[in-house]
Design an enzyme around this catalytic site. Structure first.
Site, short mmCIF file in Angstrom:
data_model
loop_
_atom_site.label_atom_id
_atom_site.label_comp_id
_atom_site.label_asym_id
_atom_site.label_seq_id
_atom_site.Cartn_x
_atom_site.Cartn_y
_atom_site.Cartn_z
N ASP A 1 0.82 -1.21 0.00
CA ASP A 1 0.00 0.00 0.00
C ASP A 1 0.86 1.27 0.00
OD1 ASP A 1 -2.74 1.14 0.35
OD2 ASP A 1 -1.88 1.93 2.20
N GLU B 1 1.76 -0.10 -4.83
CA GLU B 1 0.89 1.04 -5.14
C GLU B 1 1.77 2.26 -4.95
OE1 GLU B 1 -3.21 3.30 -3.78
OE2 GLU B 1 -1.94 2.40 -2.26
#
Lengths: 531, 531
Positions: B261, B298
């Protein structure tokens, strides 16, 4: 010549004023000399305001007034004749008569660097006063002077790291023209000139940058507070402001390089790193000019990326200071040094400094309470600058003692040989070549009383944490500055002359012995004898 | 098997407890089940406390008490059967009977990824309930499920990004054993399992990390407050805590990869970057195991460095999400999208997404108020994951609408073709394959009233800034979660079946047509027809 975006430009008998203020609606140019007059500037698409004034030129003085409120000096001011709070003055760079057309610069590996603080190098403390001493320096074998920061700072006594105008030349040192005269004279004497520049913060006094634009960011914290905004909203203008700066000094002042202060506190999370932008701009300028230009980093990272090229993920610096070499060597010379450098003290560390470069290449370091660094094995010796002392090591001692006050004469001679015969580029601190024994203290001359108190207290606290047994001098007192001046005449006789001759001999040896000019680390062997 | 440093280990009928707390003098292990008993742990040199308990094993429950004060769950807990505030439980990883010995993983370029939220994918919201659906997914051509974070989070409703124990498997989903059962079944069905992991922060509730050590730093600011301390004092233990985590999931849970993330909010100024450490640890583990393991980032940086190897200054990720592709495509499909993605809307941008990758490669981006990105020309298509929607784009709309609620049926089919026939690795969001039209909202189930209020208010504020015309649902209400569940049975008939068949056909085409399996960007031409 690279198209200049930042700051004032003289175009024949017209002057183009430019200032970046992306969130301001209006900007006024307020001329204060030779006459008082105000002009509404024209906002451009990219956050810059521009105005071209006819029948104008060098010596015109001005302020900018954002949104019609208070007026402030130009953030990209090239001259602040009345100090950090005063009006900015237009400089016409085409006016100077350069005589260094034959100067092509020097290869970095040939340099013998001499760090110099303009204010304390001579009794006068000016650029001009340096010039008569160049010949002597050249005769010693020194071929590069590295000036501690000369950007406008508050008052007339400062190391220079409190400068606030990275395009301006300090007024008390003589301003833009006198710096050019110094560079011109140095080049004629075969000496390169390197300038110490600070991009990691802007000084606390006379810092009006926030009145113009978001030069700072909350994303990262530095020892001086908020970091320079190189990747946040509106960072384009900030990146241009700083990334054009090296080319400015190269082209307008014929400088031979910059030393960049504490680059580990310059943060940029962009896809294209700030230093890659600088690298590309400098490469274009070098191609046009043909003269060399060296970028030397002060880095606390022990990261080989600093001196690698951006093509392989590096920052693209020509070289970086090798602090580990100093620590490893100094602690062997002065047993007291172990108190300050608790992670040093083994002879094998000096060996590693010779063969590898970084001494801490991933080991746990007590001082940092963590593992530190990565290996620099195989990186050319031309990528590192070594020294027995610089302004920091001397001036950050409570007594401001140079090595000459800490170790005996023979050890000083040994220290000189340790760097001069190393596979790295050596650097001396002014006076070191003759064993100068004047102290070099930390000094300031702020005008803001609150700030003075902060500096004095901060200094005390810093020394407390280092466990010194005496109190530091008051940095604001003029005497602290005066006592830091070197006494050039010493070198003419006695032990000073012996030390001077020793340096001269070592430099000659370095320059003439091919083995000492081999910077290939794969050829370096170091062996411990009688540990 | 890589030597495990972090967390509890079962060694035959003994259990070794380990916890890092470098600044604590003492640490107590407090057993709470099967009996109540306290043990003084032994401090090691590197800041870890250890204790080996005889006659112990799986199911034993415990807390740690630093300096004999309050007791807290294990920061490296592998199971929190009673939630984020409860006791930690010992897991014996040797007990699980794996049946996937023949599974060697899948090459990244072969993947058809399916992002899945465990809590809303089935009525039961458990790992176990997913298993009967694997066959159907495999028949559709999907060969990788990517689970939104399953680390222990507060309550039983959460996207997962509020997880606080990166080594634990969420109790309400079924805990460690049931996740293993899912992975085991997936592998038998030819499906890889990827886990979404959060290293950029730790959730706000049940976060007792500060009681143990300096996991956080003031040096950098993230949207969630202080950043993870990867380069400050005592960062060695924090780096070990996170850098060993991928290998843990690879070895103990047979996972096929992680999705990391928001890596742009993970800061590390060290000479050896955190991701380089992860890269090297994973390479050693891969060599020992032979199975593939993929690391998907990401990243909001638009930086080609993310997917380059550390040898050339990169971060070493297998691939990264290509958000620009989504924005370029979505805004062409839904004209309303221009409001949200003001920098997109030109067909040429989708072409650039196909041929180059990043659409913003240094241009000025209004949304960011600065230039953004660097070019990814020439980087293989296997380095990017593309999608028409993921949890973020859907769940961060005030109405939680999927693409199926925003554009007509034919455009949905076109969108599917746009990603399935692209030179990138495609990803679907659960239900997308049959045109699911249930919303996917943002939901939480905190127990701290103040925090709930903060989340609800923060959510409202976020939407205000995006200029939506309605109010968001209350994320804390159970109904918000229930309405986000997909209805699996829909795909059996009507328009849903047509959409499902369409996806199946596209995937078959992708898998069988050699031209569609060419990821070499130099071979890709894109031409604008009838703009």
């Amino acid at each position: 010549m690279i198209m200049q975006k930042i700051g004032v430009q003289c175009l024949g008998n017209r002057v183009k004023f430019t200032v970046w203020a992306p969130e301001k609606e209006r900007m006024q140019l307020q001329l204060t000399s030779p006459r008082k007059q105000a002009f509404e500037m024209i906002k451009q698409e990219d956050g810059y305001f521009e105005f071209v004034l006819d029948e104008a030129g060098a010596g015109f003085q001005y302020f900018f007034s954002p949104n019609g409120n208070n007026r402030f000096p130009d953030p990209a001011s090239q001259y602040q004749p009345e100090g950090v709070h005063g009006a900015s003055e237009v400089v016409d760079h085409s006016a100077f008569r350069w005589e260094d057309q034959d100067w092509k610069g020097l290869p970095f590996e040939d340099l013998i660097i001499y760090e110099l603080h303009v204010g304390t190098f001579t009794p006068e403390g000016t650029f001009e006063a340096i010039i008569p001493r160049l010949e002597k320096l050249a005769a010693t074998g020194i071929n590069a002077i590295e000036l501690m920061p000369v950007n406008e700072f508050p008052g007339n006594r400062n190391w220079g790291y409190d400068g606030v105008y990275p395009y301006a030349v300090h007024s008390a040192y003589g301003g833009p023209d006198k710096l050019k005269s110094l560079v011109n004279a140095a080049h004629k004497a075969g000496i390169a000139v390197i300038l110490d520049m600070v991009y990691n913060h802007l000084g606390p006094e006379g810092n009006y940058f926030g009145e113009f634009g978001p030069y700072f960011t909350d994303s990262y914290k530095t020892p001086w507070g908020r970091a320079i905004n190189l990747d946040g909203e509106y960072s384009d203008g900030v990146r241009e402001y700083f990334s054009e700066n090296p080319v400015f000094w190269y082209e307008k002042y014929h400088l031979d390089g910059l030393r960049l202060d504490a680059i580990h506190t310059i943060y940029d999370n962009s896809a294209k790193h700030f230093w890659e932008v600088v690298y590309q701009k400098l490469n274009r300028a070098r191609q046009q000019n043909g003269r060399s230009f060296h970028m030397i980093a002060e880095s606390d990272l022990n990261s080989p990326h600093v001196v690698k090229s951006p093509e392989v993920g590096g920052l693209g610096f020509t070289a970086q200071w090798l602090d580990d070499f100093h620590h490893a060597s100094y602690v062997l010379l002065d047993n007291q040094g172990r108190k300050r450098y608790e992670d040093f003290g083994q002879t094998s560390q000096l060996l590693k400094a010779y063969t590898d470069g970084f001494v801490h290449s991933g080991e746990y370091v007590k001082f940092r309470k963590r593992r530190h660094g990565a290996s620099s094995v195989g990186i050319s010796g031309t990528k590192f600058v070594v020294f027995n002392q610089n302004h920091d090591q001397i001036g950050n001692r409570v007594g401001g003692e140079r090595l000459s006050m800490l170790v005996d004469f023979e050890r000083q001679k040994l220290a000189a040989a340790v760097i001069m015969l190393s596979p790295y580029v050596p650097m001396l601190f002014m006076g070191e070549e003759y064993g100068e024994d004047a102290p070099f203290f930390y000094f300031v001359s702020h005008s803001d009383e609150e700030l003075i108190q902060l500096v004095v207290e901060g200094r005390k606290k810093e020394f407390e944490s280092f466990d010194w047994d005496s109190e530091p001098l008051n940095p604001q007192q003029e005497d602290t500055f005066n006592r830091s001046k070197i006494v050039w005449e010493k070198q003419a006789g006695g032990k000073y002359k012996i030390m001077h001759d020793w340096h001269k001999a070592l430099i000659t040896l370095r320059k003439t012995n091919p083995a000492l000019r081999n910077f290939d680390k794969n050829d370096i062997r170091a062996t411990l004898v009688n540990e």
